[in-house]
Enzyme design. Structure first.
Site, short mmCIF file in Angstrom:
data_model
loop_
_atom_site.label_atom_id
_atom_site.label_comp_id
_atom_site.label_asym_id
_atom_site.label_seq_id
_atom_site.Cartn_x
_atom_site.Cartn_y
_atom_site.Cartn_z
N ASN A 7 -16.34 -12.59 105.41
CA ASN A 7 -16.14 -12.94 104.00
C ASN A 7 -17.52 -13.10 103.34
O ASN A 7 -18.31 -13.95 103.75
CB ASN A 7 -15.34 -14.23 103.89
CG ASN A 7 -14.96 -14.57 102.46
OD1 ASN A 7 -15.75 -14.40 101.54
ND2 ASN A 7 -13.75 -15.08 102.28
N ARG A 18 -28.91 -17.29 90.48
CA ARG A 18 -30.13 -16.94 89.76
C ARG A 18 -29.96 -15.76 88.82
O ARG A 18 -30.90 -15.38 88.12
CB ARG A 18 -31.25 -16.63 90.77
CG ARG A 18 -31.80 -17.83 91.50
CD ARG A 18 -32.66 -18.71 90.61
NE ARG A 18 -33.83 -18.02 90.12
CZ ARG A 18 -35.01 -18.02 90.74
NH1 ARG A 18 -35.16 -18.65 91.88
NH2 ARG A 18 -36.05 -17.38 90.20
N HIS A 43 -12.85 -12.69 98.09
CA HIS A 43 -11.85 -13.54 97.43
C HIS A 43 -12.28 -13.74 95.98
O HIS A 43 -12.92 -14.73 95.63
CB HIS A 43 -11.76 -14.89 98.15
CG HIS A 43 -10.65 -15.78 97.66
ND1 HIS A 43 -10.02 -16.69 98.48
CD2 HIS A 43 -10.06 -15.89 96.45
CE1 HIS A 43 -9.10 -17.33 97.77
NE2 HIS A 43 -9.12 -16.87 96.54
N ARG A 45 -12.13 -14.89 92.32
CA ARG A 45 -11.40 -15.93 91.58
C ARG A 45 -11.52 -15.66 90.08
O ARG A 45 -12.41 -14.93 89.64
CB ARG A 45 -11.94 -17.31 91.96
CG ARG A 45 -11.50 -17.73 93.36
CD ARG A 45 -11.89 -19.18 93.66
NE ARG A 45 -11.15 -19.70 94.79
CZ ARG A 45 -11.51 -19.60 96.06
NH1 ARG A 45 -12.63 -18.96 96.37
NH2 ARG A 45 -10.78 -20.12 97.03
N HIS A 50 -18.18 -16.36 92.30
CA HIS A 50 -18.88 -15.71 93.42
C HIS A 50 -18.61 -14.20 93.34
O HIS A 50 -19.29 -13.51 92.61
CB HIS A 50 -18.53 -16.32 94.78
CG HIS A 50 -17.14 -16.83 94.91
ND1 HIS A 50 -16.02 -16.02 94.84
CD2 HIS A 50 -16.66 -18.09 95.12
CE1 HIS A 50 -14.94 -16.74 95.01
NE2 HIS A 50 -15.28 -18.00 95.18
N GLU A 70 -8.43 -11.16 99.29
CA GLU A 70 -7.55 -12.32 99.29
C GLU A 70 -7.63 -13.03 97.96
O GLU A 70 -8.63 -12.97 97.25
CB GLU A 70 -7.88 -13.26 100.44
CG GLU A 70 -9.28 -13.86 100.38
CD GLU A 70 -9.56 -14.78 101.57
OE1 GLU A 70 -8.98 -14.55 102.65
OE2 GLU A 70 -10.35 -15.72 101.41
N THR A 100 -11.97 -24.15 97.24
CA THR A 100 -11.66 -23.33 98.40
C THR A 100 -10.20 -23.55 98.76
O THR A 100 -9.57 -24.51 98.30
CB THR A 100 -12.57 -23.69 99.59
OG1 THR A 100 -12.34 -22.75 100.66
CG2 THR A 100 -12.31 -25.09 100.09
N HIS A 190 -10.44 -20.11 108.05
CA HIS A 190 -10.86 -21.32 107.34
C HIS A 190 -11.50 -22.30 108.32
O HIS A 190 -10.84 -22.88 109.18
CB HIS A 190 -9.72 -22.03 106.59
CG HIS A 190 -10.25 -22.90 105.48
ND1 HIS A 190 -10.45 -22.43 104.20
CD2 HIS A 190 -10.66 -24.19 105.47
CE1 HIS A 190 -10.93 -23.40 103.44
NE2 HIS A 190 -11.07 -24.47 104.20
N ASP A 191 -12.80 -22.45 108.18
CA ASP A 191 -13.61 -23.37 108.98
C ASP A 191 -13.72 -22.98 110.46
O ASP A 191 -14.13 -23.80 111.28
CB ASP A 191 -13.11 -24.82 108.86
CG ASP A 191 -13.46 -25.44 107.52
OD1 ASP A 191 -14.20 -24.80 106.75
OD2 ASP A 191 -12.98 -26.56 107.23
N GLY A 213 -16.40 -16.73 106.60
CA GLY A 213 -17.44 -16.58 105.60
C GLY A 213 -18.45 -17.71 105.61
O GLY A 213 -19.61 -17.52 105.98
#
Length: 237
Positions: A7, A18, A43, A45, A50, A70, A100, A190-191, A213
């Site tokens: 990810n 920046r 992902h 949004r 991002h 996703e 998240t 996830h994690d 990710g």
């Protein structure tokens, strides 16, 4: 072998901090592939904090491995996926401003909604995956929607792993067995990290794919991107 999808959201977060194009998200994605990643996950949004929608369009013709998009299935997201036609779409129940993902779908309550989406994406030739917890009923209703796969939300596993690995992985093993019994493919994310990934994979050998990710990009700050991807791949053997 379990596939590693990287990810790249956090790379885009750094770029956006920046302005400009440093780091170059497209180059990083291609480098991830060259270093051994089996796929790339994004992902997007609604606020594009991002990954931007433009990034998704730019990535599609360049990638040689699997592309997984996703996100929450808003109208804009659905339109994007149908235009880009990635190999896989993973649906998550995130609110628009959510930092998240922090829970799986209530697939029972949303069964009709999700079923329509499975039909829509399936007709477009896109593999479907639904983000779920380990509750058997939620997995069973995910199967009823016609989803090709589920992605297990692994934050509870990661949180408990350091204290009690056996207790942490136990509900995920049972969930994975149910997924296999119902004839669906199995993803997880996830994690997951270099600390806990190998143990998870050892207990669920039929895991199809992990999407990682945040931890992977953090590790790359110290190990370098190539070495980090190699280390994660070793965890999945």
């Amino acid at each position: 072998m379990t596939k590693l999808s990287v990810n790249i959201n956090k790379v885009a977060t750094l770029r956006n901090a920046r302005g400009g194009n440093n780091p170059n998200v497209l180059k990083v994605a291609l480098d991830c592939e060259a270093f051994g990643a089996d796929g790339i996950t994004v992902h997007p949004r609604p606020d594009e904090r991002h990954i931007r929608y433009a990034d998704v369009y730019d990535l599609r013709p360049l990638l040689k491995t699997e592309f997984n998009i996703e996100g929450y299935p808003s109208k804009e997201f659905i339109d994007l996926v149908l235009k880009v036609k990635p190999h896989q779409v993973t649906l998550v129940p995130d609110a628009p401003g959510q930092i998240t993902s922090n829970a799986g779908w209530d697939t029972k309550t949303n069964c009709e909604f999700l079923t329509e989406l499975m039909d829509t994406f399936g007709e477009a030739g896109i593999r479907t995956s639904i983000f779920v917890g380990t509750e058997p009923e939620m997995i069973e209703y995910a199967a009823k929607t016609g989803a090709d796969r589920v992605e297990l939300y692994t934050e509870p596993y990661a949180s408990l792993y350091a204290k009690n690995p056996e207790a942490a992985v136990a509900p995920f093993v049972e969930a994975a067995k149910l997924v296999r019994k119902l004839g669906m493919g199995l993803n997880a994310g996830h994690d997951l990290s270099l600390e806990n990934l190998k143990y998870f994979r050892q207990h669920i050998a039929w895991l199809d794919e992990v999407s990682i990710g945040h931890a992977l990009i953090c590790d790359a700050l110290y190990l370098g991107l190539k070495k980090t991807i190699e280390e994660y791949k070793q965890c999945l053997l």
